[in-house]
Design an enzyme around this catalytic site. Sequence first.
Site, PDB file in Angstrom:
ATOM      1  N   ARG A 174     -11.941  11.556 -13.212  1.00 60.22           N
ATOM      2  CA  ARG A 174     -12.942  11.548 -12.146  1.00 60.22           C
ATOM      3  C   ARG A 174     -12.862  12.866 -11.397  1.00 60.22           C
ATOM      4  O   ARG A 174     -11.796  13.476 -11.296  1.00 60.22           O
ATOM      5  CB  ARG A 174     -12.703  10.380 -11.189  1.00 60.22           C
ATOM      6  CG  ARG A 174     -12.881   9.013 -11.816  1.00 60.22           C
ATOM      7  CD  ARG A 174     -12.590   7.906 -10.824  1.00 60.22           C
ATOM      8  NE  ARG A 174     -12.761   6.590 -11.443  1.00 60.22           N
ATOM      9  CZ  ARG A 174     -11.807   5.964 -12.120  1.00 60.22           C
ATOM     10  NH1 ARG A 174     -10.614   6.528 -12.259  1.00 60.22           N
ATOM     11  NH2 ARG A 174     -12.041   4.780 -12.661  1.00 60.22           N
ATOM     12  N   LYS A 189      -8.735   6.369  -7.296  1.00 60.28           N
ATOM     13  CA  LYS A 189      -9.505   5.123  -7.245  1.00 60.28           C
ATOM     14  C   LYS A 189      -8.673   3.903  -7.611  1.00 60.28           C
ATOM     15  O   LYS A 189      -8.773   2.851  -6.973  1.00 60.28           O
ATOM     16  CB  LYS A 189     -10.719   5.222  -8.169  1.00 60.28           C
ATOM     17  CG  LYS A 189     -11.615   4.000  -8.117  1.00 60.28           C
ATOM     18  CD  LYS A 189     -12.866   4.182  -8.962  1.00 60.28           C
ATOM     19  CE  LYS A 189     -13.761   2.940  -8.869  1.00 60.28           C
ATOM     20  NZ  LYS A 189     -15.010   3.113  -9.655  1.00 60.28           N
ATOM     21  N   HIS A 211     -20.064  12.810 -12.729  1.00 62.13           N
ATOM     22  CA  HIS A 211     -19.661  11.736 -13.638  1.00 62.13           C
ATOM     23  C   HIS A 211     -20.135  11.997 -15.063  1.00 62.13           C
ATOM     24  O   HIS A 211     -19.586  11.429 -16.015  1.00 62.13           O
ATOM     25  CB  HIS A 211     -20.218  10.416 -13.125  1.00 62.13           C
ATOM     26  CG  HIS A 211     -19.225   9.304 -13.165  1.00 62.13           C
ATOM     27  ND1 HIS A 211     -17.962   9.402 -12.615  1.00 62.13           N
ATOM     28  CD2 HIS A 211     -19.296   8.051 -13.707  1.00 62.13           C
ATOM     29  CE1 HIS A 211     -17.301   8.284 -12.811  1.00 62.13           C
ATOM     30  NE2 HIS A 211     -18.083   7.444 -13.473  1.00 62.13           N
ATOM     31  N   ARG A 240     -17.318  13.272 -17.316  1.00 60.62           N
ATOM     32  CA  ARG A 240     -16.404  12.196 -17.731  1.00 60.62           C
ATOM     33  C   ARG A 240     -17.021  11.357 -18.851  1.00 60.62           C
ATOM     34  O   ARG A 240     -16.350  10.988 -19.815  1.00 60.62           O
ATOM     35  CB  ARG A 240     -16.097  11.340 -16.507  1.00 60.62           C
ATOM     36  CG  ARG A 240     -15.182  10.156 -16.707  1.00 60.62           C
ATOM     37  CD  ARG A 240     -14.805   9.607 -15.331  1.00 60.62           C
ATOM     38  NE  ARG A 240     -14.451   8.201 -15.352  1.00 60.62           N
ATOM     39  CZ  ARG A 240     -13.232   7.722 -15.582  1.00 60.62           C
ATOM     40  NH1 ARG A 240     -12.241   8.552 -15.821  1.00 60.62           N
ATOM     41  NH2 ARG A 240     -12.987   6.423 -15.542  1.00 60.62           N
ATOM     42  N   HIS A 268     -10.897   0.276 -18.897  1.00 62.51           N
ATOM     43  CA  HIS A 268     -11.884  -0.796 -18.941  1.00 62.51           C
ATOM     44  C   HIS A 268     -11.258  -2.050 -19.540  1.00 62.51           C
ATOM     45  O   HIS A 268     -10.346  -1.965 -20.357  1.00 62.51           O
ATOM     46  CB  HIS A 268     -13.091  -0.381 -19.784  1.00 62.51           C
ATOM     47  CG  HIS A 268     -13.939   0.657 -19.129  1.00 62.51           C
ATOM     48  ND1 HIS A 268     -14.830   1.457 -19.826  1.00 62.51           N
ATOM     49  CD2 HIS A 268     -14.051   1.041 -17.828  1.00 62.51           C
ATOM     50  CE1 HIS A 268     -15.438   2.285 -18.991  1.00 62.51           C
ATOM     51  NE2 HIS A 268     -14.985   2.051 -17.781  1.00 62.51           N
ATOM     52  N   TYR A 281     -20.890   1.896 -20.369  1.00 60.26           N
ATOM     53  CA  TYR A 281     -20.526   3.039 -19.529  1.00 60.26           C
ATOM     54  C   TYR A 281     -20.942   4.358 -20.179  1.00 60.26           C
ATOM     55  O   TYR A 281     -21.457   5.261 -19.529  1.00 60.26           O
ATOM     56  CB  TYR A 281     -19.018   3.017 -19.283  1.00 60.26           C
ATOM     57  CG  TYR A 281     -18.497   4.150 -18.438  1.00 60.26           C
ATOM     58  CD1 TYR A 281     -18.626   4.132 -17.049  1.00 60.26           C
ATOM     59  CD2 TYR A 281     -17.852   5.246 -19.015  1.00 60.26           C
ATOM     60  CE1 TYR A 281     -18.144   5.169 -16.276  1.00 60.26           C
ATOM     61  CE2 TYR A 281     -17.368   6.276 -18.249  1.00 60.26           C
ATOM     62  CZ  TYR A 281     -17.510   6.235 -16.868  1.00 60.26           C
ATOM     63  OH  TYR A 281     -17.041   7.268 -16.110  1.00 60.26           O
TER      64      TYR A 281
END
Length: 204
Positions: free
Chosen positions: A42, A70, A139, A142, A165, A174
């Site tokens: 991230r 995060k 993002h 990533r 995940h 994603y």
Amino acid sequence: MGTTQPIRNKKTLENFRNYYKKEENKPRNYALIVFGLNSALRISDILNLKWKDVCNSAGYLEHIIVTEKKTGKKNVLALNRATKEALDYYRKTIETIDSEHYIFSSQKVKDEPITRSQAFRIIQKAAQKCGMKEPVSCHSLRKTFGYYAWKNGTPPALLMSIYNHSSYEITKRYLGIEQLDKDEVYEKNVKKRGLRKKENSRYI
């Protein structure tokens, strides 16, 4: 999951990746984009990195350890050749480097990294200059990493682990590859049956 998608076109990706090296000669911005495209981190974790996290007196580290802001989880990742070369290209333009300095340091605020919003502007500008129409954000770097890892045959379980995940279905959504999987089924079916798509036709 957000509206941003991976950068799927290889030529567009190459132009985007090299924009700040070939067009504007801004090594820090170039290194930031290359790092993002090759780490799957991230942007908040990338901006938090200091030089001591990636190199020492003997050279660049083979692996770096990042505690994700995060999730609070530790993530160990390899510094590949592209990342090391980009960092070295940038590093050679800096007069004095302290191991405690942030890698992507602000030119306006001493001893601080660039902000997340500034990183967004850097990425947005490169995308716009390269003629990209689709939404692009921090993002996107990533997601692009994961998309090409998937294209190169990385096992689903490994991709899940990289992104933390809980299922491969989440990873596919994603990375925006769920529909691509479906499209591939139709395309393979057409090829097996020896059929060709007719120009201007909606049917096979």
